[in-house]
Design a protein around this motif. Structure first.
Motif, PDB file in Angstrom:
ATOM      1  N   GLY A 188      52.520  69.624  32.874  1.00  0.00           N
ATOM      2  CA  GLY A 188      52.551  68.173  32.765  1.00  0.00           C
ATOM      3  C   GLY A 188      53.892  67.664  32.288  1.00  0.00           C
ATOM      4  N   ARG A 189      54.460  68.333  31.295  1.00  0.00           N
ATOM      5  CA  ARG A 189      55.774  67.905  30.793  1.00  0.00           C
ATOM      6  C   ARG A 189      56.863  68.106  31.835  1.00  0.00           C
ATOM      7  N   GLY A 190      56.729  69.161  32.640  1.00  0.00           N
ATOM      8  CA  GLY A 190      57.680  69.373  33.716  1.00  0.00           C
ATOM      9  C   GLY A 190      57.612  68.253  34.742  1.00  0.00           C
ATOM     10  N   CYS A 191      56.411  67.790  35.045  1.00  0.00           N
ATOM     11  CA  CYS A 191      56.248  66.676  35.985  1.00  0.00           C
ATOM     12  C   CYS A 191      56.851  65.401  35.412  1.00  0.00           C
ATOM     13  N   LEU A 192      56.652  65.172  34.124  1.00  0.00           N
ATOM     14  CA  LEU A 192      57.205  63.970  33.501  1.00  0.00           C
ATOM     15  C   LEU A 192      58.732  63.996  33.514  1.00  0.00           C
ATOM     16  N   ALA A 193      59.314  65.173  33.324  1.00  0.00           N
ATOM     17  CA  ALA A 193      60.775  65.297  33.384  1.00  0.00           C
ATOM     18  C   ALA A 193      61.270  64.937  34.785  1.00  0.00           C
ATOM     19  N   LEU A 194      60.524  65.354  35.812  1.00  0.00           N
ATOM     20  CA  LEU A 194      60.892  64.992  37.181  1.00  0.00           C
ATOM     21  C   LEU A 194      60.816  63.482  37.387  1.00  0.00           C
ATOM     22  N   LEU A 195      59.796  62.864  36.817  1.00  0.00           N
ATOM     23  CA  LEU A 195      59.641  61.422  36.991  1.00  0.00           C
ATOM     24  C   LEU A 195      60.782  60.659  36.331  1.00  0.00           C
ATOM     25  N   ASP A 196      61.326  61.190  35.242  1.00  0.00           N
ATOM     26  CA  ASP A 196      62.507  60.563  34.637  1.00  0.00           C
ATOM     27  C   ASP A 196      63.663  60.547  35.632  1.00  0.00           C
ATOM     28  N   GLU A 197      63.806  61.631  36.377  1.00  0.00           N
ATOM     29  CA  GLU A 197      64.881  61.724  37.362  1.00  0.00           C
ATOM     30  C   GLU A 197      64.621  60.825  38.577  1.00  0.00           C
ATOM     31  N   LEU A 198      63.354  60.513  38.803  1.00  0.00           N
ATOM     32  CA  LEU A 198      62.963  59.747  39.985  1.00  0.00           C
ATOM     33  C   LEU A 198      62.720  58.275  39.687  1.00  0.00           C
ATOM     34  N   ASP A 199      63.170  57.810  38.543  1.00  0.00           N
ATOM     35  CA  ASP A 199      62.844  56.456  38.112  1.00  0.00           C
ATOM     36  C   ASP A 199      63.185  55.408  39.177  1.00  0.00           C
ATOM     37  N   GLU A 200      64.328  55.542  39.843  1.00  0.00           N
ATOM     38  CA  GLU A 200      64.738  54.562  40.845  1.00  0.00           C
ATOM     39  C   GLU A 200      63.871  54.614  42.101  1.00  0.00           C
ATOM     40  N   ASP A 201      63.126  55.693  42.259  1.00  0.00           N
ATOM     41  CA  ASP A 201      62.263  55.844  43.433  1.00  0.00           C
ATOM     42  C   ASP A 201      60.851  55.326  43.180  1.00  0.00           C
ATOM     43  N   LEU A 202      60.583  54.898  41.963  1.00  0.00           N
ATOM     44  CA  LEU A 202      59.253  54.402  41.608  1.00  0.00           C
ATOM     45  C   LEU A 202      59.195  52.885  41.710  1.00  0.00           C
ATOM     46  N   THR A 203      58.037  52.376  42.076  1.00  0.00           N
ATOM     47  CA  THR A 203      57.780  50.943  42.009  1.00  0.00           C
ATOM     48  C   THR A 203      57.499  50.570  40.551  1.00  0.00           C
ATOM     49  N   PRO A 204      57.431  49.289  40.217  1.00  0.00           N
ATOM     50  CA  PRO A 204      57.037  48.912  38.850  1.00  0.00           C
ATOM     51  C   PRO A 204      55.687  49.518  38.442  1.00  0.00           C
ATOM     52  N   ALA A 205      54.750  49.567  39.384  1.00  0.00           N
ATOM     53  CA  ALA A 205      53.459  50.183  39.079  1.00  0.00           C
ATOM     54  C   ALA A 205      53.619  51.667  38.796  1.00  0.00           C
ATOM     55  N   GLY A 206      54.451  52.342  39.594  1.00  0.00           N
ATOM     56  CA  GLY A 206      54.690  53.760  39.375  1.00  0.00           C
ATOM     57  C   GLY A 206      55.315  54.017  38.012  1.00  0.00           C
ATOM     58  N   ARG A 207      56.254  53.168  37.607  1.00  0.00           N
ATOM     59  CA  ARG A 207      56.878  53.332  36.291  1.00  0.00           C
ATOM     60  C   ARG A 207      55.863  53.106  35.174  1.00  0.00           C
ATOM     61  N   THR A 208      54.987  52.145  35.374  1.00  0.00           N
ATOM     62  CA  THR A 208      53.951  51.875  34.370  1.00  0.00           C
ATOM     63  C   THR A 208      53.052  53.099  34.191  1.00  0.00           C
ATOM     64  N   ILE A 209      52.575  53.647  35.308  1.00  0.00           N
ATOM     65  CA  ILE A 209      51.699  54.832  35.244  1.00  0.00           C
ATOM     66  C   ILE A 209      52.442  56.002  34.601  1.00  0.00           C
ATOM     67  N   ALA A 210      53.694  56.220  35.000  1.00  0.00           N
ATOM     68  CA  ALA A 210      54.470  57.326  34.434  1.00  0.00           C
ATOM     69  C   ALA A 210      54.609  57.160  32.927  1.00  0.00           C
ATOM     70  N   GLY A 211      54.868  55.941  32.475  1.00  0.00           N
ATOM     71  CA  GLY A 211      54.992  55.701  31.045  1.00  0.00           C
ATOM     72  C   GLY A 211      53.700  55.964  30.301  1.00  0.00           C
ATOM     73  N   GLN A 212      52.577  55.599  30.903  1.00  0.00           N
ATOM     74  CA  GLN A 212      51.285  55.841  30.269  1.00  0.00           C
ATOM     75  C   GLN A 212      50.962  57.332  30.199  1.00  0.00           C
ATOM     76  N   LEU A 213      51.397  58.068  31.226  1.00  0.00           N
ATOM     77  CA  LEU A 213      51.160  59.501  31.219  1.00  0.00           C
ATOM     78  C   LEU A 213      51.983  60.210  30.138  1.00  0.00           C
ATOM     79  N   LYS A 214      53.162  59.685  29.846  1.00  0.00           N
ATOM     80  CA  LYS A 214      53.981  60.279  28.801  1.00  0.00           C
ATOM     81  C   LYS A 214      53.281  60.234  27.454  1.00  0.00           C
ATOM     82  N   GLU A 215      52.473  59.236  27.255  1.00  0.00           N
ATOM     83  CA  GLU A 215      51.753  59.105  25.994  1.00  0.00           C
ATOM     84  C   GLU A 215      50.556  60.043  25.921  1.00  0.00           C
ATOM     85  N   ALA A 216      50.160  60.597  27.078  1.00  0.00           N
ATOM     86  CA  ALA A 216      48.937  61.412  27.143  1.00  0.00           C
ATOM     87  C   ALA A 216      49.206  62.915  27.101  1.00  0.00           C
ATOM     88  N   ILE A 217      50.462  63.318  27.326  1.00  0.00           N
ATOM     89  CA  ILE A 217      50.770  64.760  27.364  1.00  0.00           C
ATOM     90  C   ILE A 217      51.682  65.122  26.197  1.00  0.00           C
TER      91      ILE A 217
END
Length: 252
Positions: free
Chosen positions: A223-252
């Motif tokens: 899970g932490r590895g996936c979150l690290a990838l999402l940090d690198e992909l921030d520009e590829d996410l929509t606002p909704a995607g960034r919201t979900i990614a941020g919420q997942l960071k709080e869960a892992i």
């Protein structure tokens, strides 16, 4: 399309109050209401025949209607699941629904189950383009732990697919990456899905009273590895995607 508020403006994904399976206050009715509205719109645009009555919410949330109203729906080759295995699967799904009070509503969503083709090396599978359909391998039935993990894995995907009917998670032309598992060519939305599976599986084990061990370490690291990838992909996410990614960071 996103849901709308009473003023007719685009509603932010924050209206859902979190992420399915992870947040007790996640608004199941809010999401499903939006999904029904979107499916009705697609049914009109695609000129789908034999759709449920407008007020038949259960009918609009059926696997059959989900497929008929999905633009570019793509059926997947499968084997029919034998009755005994289907009963095991349904029993396991009910068991997952009883683990935590807020999971009961989630696991009540109608779902169709199939077996993967015998030459498919996947353990389980599902796809946005064939909604509310879960595919399991023969190996999924080796033991209860395997069935629970794989079943929950695919249910996680199904609930994010529902969310994506209203809010896409990544932008057109988003970069593809390799998941920590080594699976290549995955879009940012799929990285979000993988992180969600990891966080939810950890929650399952916590509910079962398991707080340490090989599976806990594996899903935490994944899970932490996936979150690290999402940090690198921030520009590829929509606002909704960034919201979900941020919420997942709080869960892992």
């Amino acid at each position: 399309m996103p849901t709308t508020d009473t003023a007719g403006t685009r509603a932010d994904i924050a209206v859902l109050n979190g992420v399915p399976f992870l947040d007790r206050n996640f608004s199941v009715p809010q999401l499903l209401g939006g999904v029904v509205a979107v499916r009705q719109m697609h049914a009109r645009n695609l000129e789908v025949q034999d759709v449920p009555a407008a007020d038949d919410i259960t009918g609009w949330l059926s696997p059959d209607t989900a497929v008929k109203t999905r633009p570019n729906a793509t059926l997947v080759p499968v084997r029919t699941m034998p009755v005994a295995r289907l009963r095991r699967t349904q029993h396991a799904a009910r068991g997952l629904g009883e683990l935590l009070p807020h999971w009961r509503q989630l696991m009540a969503l109608p779902m169709a189950y199939h077996l993967l083709e015998s030459d498919d090396t996947s353990l389980s599978a599902s796809t946005y383009l064939w909604p509310q359909q879960i595919l399991l391998s023969d190996a999924a039935f080796d033991n209860r732990q395997a069935l629970d993990e794989l079943l929950l894995h695919e249910w996680c995907h199904q609930w994010l697919y529902l969310t994506e009917e209203l809010w896409p998670f990544d932008v057109p032309g988003a970069r593809q990456v390799t998941l920590p598992s080594g699976t290549s060519d995955r879009a940012p939305r799929e990285v979000i899905g993988a992180a969600h599976v990891a966080a939810t599986t950890l929650r399952m084990y916590q509910a079962l009273g398991v707080h340490s061990g090989e599976r806990i370490e594996m899903f935490t690291e994944y899970g932490r590895g996936c979150l690290a990838l999402l940090d690198e992909l921030d520009e590829d996410l929509t606002p909704a995607g960034r919201t979900i990614a941020g919420q997942l960071k709080e869960a892992i």
